[in-house]
Design an enzyme around this catalytic site. Structure first.
Site, mmCIF file in Angstrom:
data_model
loop_
_atom_site.group_PDB
_atom_site.id
_atom_site.type_symbol
_atom_site.label_atom_id
_atom_site.label_comp_id
_atom_site.label_asym_id
_atom_site.label_seq_id
_atom_site.Cartn_x
_atom_site.Cartn_y
_atom_site.Cartn_z
ATOM 1 C CD GLN A 1 63.087 -41.418 -60.414
ATOM 2 O OE1 GLN A 1 63.084 -40.472 -60.009
ATOM 3 N NE2 GLN A 1 64.128 -42.027 -61.066
ATOM 4 C CG PHE A 2 59.632 -44.436 -65.936
ATOM 5 C CD1 PHE A 2 60.229 -45.413 -66.549
ATOM 6 C CD2 PHE A 2 59.789 -43.319 -66.201
ATOM 7 C CE1 PHE A 2 61.174 -45.394 -67.647
ATOM 8 C CE2 PHE A 2 60.800 -42.759 -67.331
ATOM 9 C CZ PHE A 2 61.641 -44.103 -67.831
ATOM 10 C CB THR A 3 63.930 -45.241 -63.491
ATOM 11 O OG1 THR A 3 64.127 -44.410 -62.493
ATOM 12 C CG2 THR A 3 63.803 -44.838 -64.737
#
Length: 150
Positions: free
Chosen positions: A78-80
């Protein structure tokens, strides 16, 4: 590394209308990786997650880890989680690691989670458009950032 850990009574990940991961009682772990993250972060964080006492005992007190409660785990990249939102209304993801750094660390994270848990865990797919469903049990949601471990 930054994670959002949710204690779940069930969770699943769907990619292109196909279920790729599904568990009953356990943890859904969303993991974000920064350029500065290292294997030391992976080791510390995976040990912390597997041993985190957030499952109820016979008196309904959070005394058991996912391992002790024989739970399952889904890990989703989950890069966000590293969104910078201070300026403007469009989040910036400049702190999120690029795939050449993030993928090896993510794979090591999964491997270390399996070693710590003592069984295979399920995952989403790095970089894919995923539909994640869960029933948060409690609700119990914990955020851990390896930059704040001291």
């Amino acid at each position: 590394m930054r994670v959002v850990i949710q204690r779940v009574s069930e969770a699943s990940v769907v990619i292109e209308n196909k279920v790729v991961a599904q568990i009953k009682q356990g943890l859904l772990v969303l993991v974000g990786i920064e350029d500065e993250d290292t294997l030391e972060d992976v080791n510390w964080l995976t040990s912390k997650i597997v041993n985190l006492r957030i499952f109820p005992d016979e008196n309904d007190i959070m005394n058991f880890s996912v391992k002790e409660s024989n739970g399952e785990i889904i890990v989703v990249s989950q890069f966000t989680l590293h969104a910078a939102t201070k300026k403007g209304n469009r989040p910036s993801y400049i702190k999120a690691a690029k795939p050449d750094i993030a993928i090896p660390l993510y794979e090591n994270f999964v491997k270390h989670m399996e070693i710590g848990l003592g069984k295979q865990i399920q995952t989403g797919q790095f970089g894919a458009d995923m539909k994640v469903s869960l029933v948060n049990d409690g609700p119990v949601t914990i955020i851990i950032d390896t930059k704040n471990k001291e």
